[in-house]
Design an enzyme around this catalytic site. Structure first.
Site, PDB file in Angstrom:
ATOM      1  N   ASN A 102     -48.121-104.331  72.417  1.00 27.81           N
ATOM      2  CA  ASN A 102     -49.411-103.794  72.281  1.00 27.81           C
ATOM      3  C   ASN A 102     -49.745-103.552  73.937  1.00 27.81           C
ATOM      4  OD1 ASN A 102     -49.591-104.373  69.822  1.00 27.81           O
ATOM      5  ND2 ASN A 102     -50.771-105.914  69.855  1.00 27.81           N
ATOM      6  N   TYR A 142     -43.446-110.646  61.568  1.00 25.83           N
ATOM      7  CA  TYR A 142     -43.456-111.918  61.846  1.00 25.83           C
ATOM      8  C   TYR A 142     -43.609-112.979  60.545  1.00 25.83           C
ATOM      9  CZ  TYR A 142     -43.675-110.281  66.594  1.00 25.83           C
ATOM     10  OH  TYR A 142     -43.655-109.613  67.786  1.00 25.83           O
ATOM     11  N   GLN A 144     -40.381-113.148  71.251  1.00 17.95           N
ATOM     12  CA  GLN A 144     -40.126-112.681  72.470  1.00 17.95           C
ATOM     13  C   GLN A 144     -39.103-113.473  73.316  1.00 17.95           C
ATOM     14  OE1 GLN A 144     -43.297-110.902  74.803  1.00 17.95           O
ATOM     15  NE2 GLN A 144     -44.118-110.308  73.080  1.00 17.95           N
ATOM     16  N   GLU A 159     -39.066-105.986  66.687  1.00 20.24           N
ATOM     17  CA  GLU A 159     -39.945-107.315  66.576  1.00 20.24           C
ATOM     18  C   GLU A 159     -39.785-108.109  65.437  1.00 20.24           C
ATOM     19  OE1 GLU A 159     -43.876-107.096  68.221  1.00 20.24           O
ATOM     20  OE2 GLU A 159     -43.672-105.183  69.398  1.00 20.24           O
ATOM     21  N   GLU A 189     -42.595-108.788  77.058  1.00 20.98           N
ATOM     22  CA  GLU A 189     -43.775-108.045  77.062  1.00 20.98           C
ATOM     23  C   GLU A 189     -44.790-108.459  78.355  1.00 20.98           C
ATOM     24  OE1 GLU A 189     -45.877-107.518  73.683  1.00 20.98           O
ATOM     25  OE2 GLU A 189     -47.741-106.559  74.544  1.00 20.98           O
ATOM     26  N   ASN A 203     -45.581 -97.844  70.406  1.00 19.50           N
ATOM     27  CA  ASN A 203     -45.772 -99.275  69.858  1.00 19.50           C
ATOM     28  C   ASN A 203     -46.587 -99.389  68.729  1.00 19.50           C
ATOM     29  OD1 ASN A 203     -44.858-102.410  69.606  1.00 19.50           O
ATOM     30  ND2 ASN A 203     -47.151-102.285  70.135  1.00 19.50           N
ATOM     31  N   GLU A 204     -46.422 -99.777  67.493  1.00 21.24           N
ATOM     32  CA  GLU A 204     -47.222-100.197  66.401  1.00 21.24           C
ATOM     33  C   GLU A 204     -48.417 -99.104  66.369  1.00 21.24           C
ATOM     34  OE1 GLU A 204     -47.976-104.176  66.381  1.00 21.24           O
ATOM     35  OE2 GLU A 204     -46.047-104.735  65.767  1.00 21.24           O
TER      36      GLU A 204
HETATM   37  O1  AHR Z   1     -44.874-109.472  70.241  1.00 16.18           O
HETATM   38  C1  AHR Z   1     -46.263-109.725  70.176  1.00 16.18           C
HETATM   39  C2  AHR Z   1     -46.983-108.547  69.881  1.00 16.18           C
HETATM   40  O2  AHR Z   1     -46.994-108.511  68.423  1.00 16.18           O
HETATM   41  C3  AHR Z   1     -46.674-107.200  70.368  1.00 16.18           C
HETATM   42  O3  AHR Z   1     -47.386-107.101  71.294  1.00 16.18           O
HETATM   43  C4  AHR Z   1     -47.133-106.200  69.148  1.00 16.18           C
HETATM   44  O4  AHR Z   1     -46.367-105.141  69.166  1.00 16.18           O
HETATM   45  C5  AHR Z   1     -47.026-107.097  67.917  1.00 16.18           C
HETATM   46  O5  AHR Z   1     -48.025-107.057  67.406  1.00 16.18           O
END
Ligand code: AHR
Length: 507
Positions: A77, A249, A357, A297, A32, A177-178
């Site tokens: 994001n 995450y 990432q 992700e 990103e 995205n999200e």
């Molecule tokens: O990977 C970091 C961020 O985590 C990304 O930009 C977003 O999609 C997620 O919230």
């Protein structure tokens, strides 16, 4: 080695117990425009290792070691306010922009065509995301025309003017995205997103029917709108899309390792719920199509949270700030191994996944701006899985002792999956002992795999669960383990508490 120890696991590995062929894209990753992922990460003209394009060769070498088949780009994001046209054409004309998602300054010196060239050098395909935050159908179509259309139209000819004769033919595209997240620039309700995704998908497939589209799922399993978001959005766009995204995450802010390593039980539940929701919409629509999952992700992310807040609040609008630079511990690597095992156990539905990432930003690879590149702890389980986890995932028939943790009950001591690579005539067992206090006696019955021997038994073992790697040296690195037996098709070993194990069998 002793069978006298109390905790035990017995696994049966049989080539007829097949889950599915593993889609290699499950070993994808993510770059990103965030922090130092691009600038001073993969791209740094003037660095001693930079090639003619300004790509750091030391980083490229490490990326190649991971054998990453696909890389998501450019966000995240970031994509929700990205104007892709800013990032192409002569560099001297490119606009500097305020990047709102991470409150940074984006120079656009590195853009779409630079990324395409870099990913080719890395040996990876691109998973491209379109901006459905501040832009919409027209811009998604224009970008697709620029990337995939042969020639003779405004945007395909623009690409040719930019020196790219042949279209990229990018196959996989993320529809935003999200979009469920209130933090997202251009955040939408499920109804708003569902309709926009449906219409964007419809138009994009008119331009290039060969593409595959990923509909945005929830940002994480804790979102209050999960799983209603999935049901409502898929109700609108199911016929036009091929995958739904999942993001999550994990962290150990509570500093409870046993409970942290049990969190893949939550991941199992997350996968089951999304699969059930997809199948409910399939039934509702009397559709013949089964929607697969793109877990695009995933990782451990919590170490850098406070530092990130400080940078974004008190020191905004920097180029390549030190954002999301989590320093990973030994126990983080064990969780990464557990997550990979969980994906392989669902190889029939999880077809793509992106370790988020790849470089500097919550990443297995780190760089020093004025120095070299190095491997974090999490590099190793990912590398093992990507290298040896190709083939057919075998159903883990496993009987193991269990334990309880603070918020989880009946946590299996051993989590394991085997992968059969018919072409190479190899079988690899990936296993974690997530009991953080005790060794477990592990037995694998390799029935049906006659004539095989152990090619390699590689482990991550460490008594210090908080051990980290650094440019100056690696405390966490794989070691060959010789303390095992393999007789009459039965493999036996004692797996150390809190360890990652890779056992490779072959002819
Ligand atoms: O990977 C970091 C961020 O985590 C990304 O930009 C977003 O999609 C997620 O919230």
């Amino acid at each position: 080695m002793s069978k006298q120890i109390e905790r035990k696991a017995k696994m049966i590995v049989d080539k007829s117990f097949q889950i599915a062929e593993i889609d290699k894209r499950v070993y994808g990753s993510f770059i990103e425009h965030l922090g130092r992922a691009v600038y001073t990460g993969i791209y740094q003209p003037g660095h001693v290792t930079a090639d003619e394009e300004g790509f750091r060769k030391d980083v490229l070498e490490l990326v190649k070691e991971l054998e990453v088949p696909i890389i998501r780009y450019p966000g995240g994001n970031f994509v929700s306010n990205f104007f892709w046209e800013d990032s192409v054409g002569p560099k001297e004309n490119r606009k500097k922009r305020l990047e709102l998602a991470w409150r940074s300054l984006e120079t656009n010196e590195f853009g779409l065509n630079e990324f395409a060239k870099w990913s080719e050098k890395a040996g990876s395909d691109i998973m491209m995301a379109v901006n459905l935050g501040t832009r919409g159908i027209a811009d998604a179509c224009n970008l697709l025309e620029y990337c995939n259309h042969e020639s003779g139209s405004f945007y395909s000819d623009m690409r040719k003017e930019h020196g790219i004769e042949k279209p990229y033919k990018i196959k996989t595209w993320c529809l935003g995205n999200e979009m469920d997240g209130p933090w997202q620039i251009g955040h939408k309700t499920a109804k708003e997103y569902g309709r926009l995704a449906e219409e964007t998908a419809k138009a994009m497939k008119l331009i290039d029917p060969s593409i595959e589209l990923v509909s945005c799922g929830s940002s994480n399993v804790e979102m209050p709108t999960f799983p209603e978001w999935e049901a409502t959005t898929l109700d609108a766009d199911y016929d036009y899309v091929d995958y739904i995204s999942l993001h999550n995450y994990y962290g150990n802010a509570e500093n409870d390792t046993a409970d942290f390593l049990a969190k893949t039980m939550d991941l199992e539940n997350f996968l089951h719920t999304v699969i059930a929701t997809c199948d409910y919409i399939k039934a509702k629509k009397r559709s013949k199509k089964t929607l697969n999952l793109s877990f695009d992700e995933w990782n451990v992310w919590f170490h850098s949270n406070a530092a990130d807040d400080d940078i974004m609040t008190n020191h905004p609008w920097q180029v390549a700030p030190h954002l999301l630079e989590d320093l990973y511990t030994y126990e983080d690597a064990i969780l990464v191994g557990l997550i990979l095992i969980t994906f392989l156990k669902h190889a029939d539905r999880v077809k793509m996944a992106c370790l988020a990432q790849l470089v500097n930003v919550i990443a297995p690879i780190m760089t020093e701006e004025n120095g070299g590149a190095w491997k974090q702890t999490i590099f190793y389980p990912f590398m093992h899985a990507s290298k040896y986890g190709r083939g057919v995932a075998l159903q883990p028939v496993i009987n193991t002792t269990k334990h309880d943790t603070k918020t989880h009950t009946d946590v299996t001591d051993i989590e394991s999956v085997a992968v059969y690579n018919e072409e190479k005539e190899e079988v690899t067992i990936f296993a974690v002992n997530r009991n953080v206090e005790e060794e477990v006696f592990f037995e694998a019955d390799m029935r049906g795999f006659e004539g095989m021997k152990v090619l390699e038994y590689s482990v991550l073992e460490n008594d210090d669960k908080k051990a980290v790697n650094a440019i100056t040296g690696e405390k966490v690195t794989p070691k060959a383990k010789t303390d095992f037996t393999f007789q009459d098709g039965i493999f036996e070993t004692n797996m150390k508490d809190c360890s990652w194990n890779v056992i490779r069998f072959g002819k």
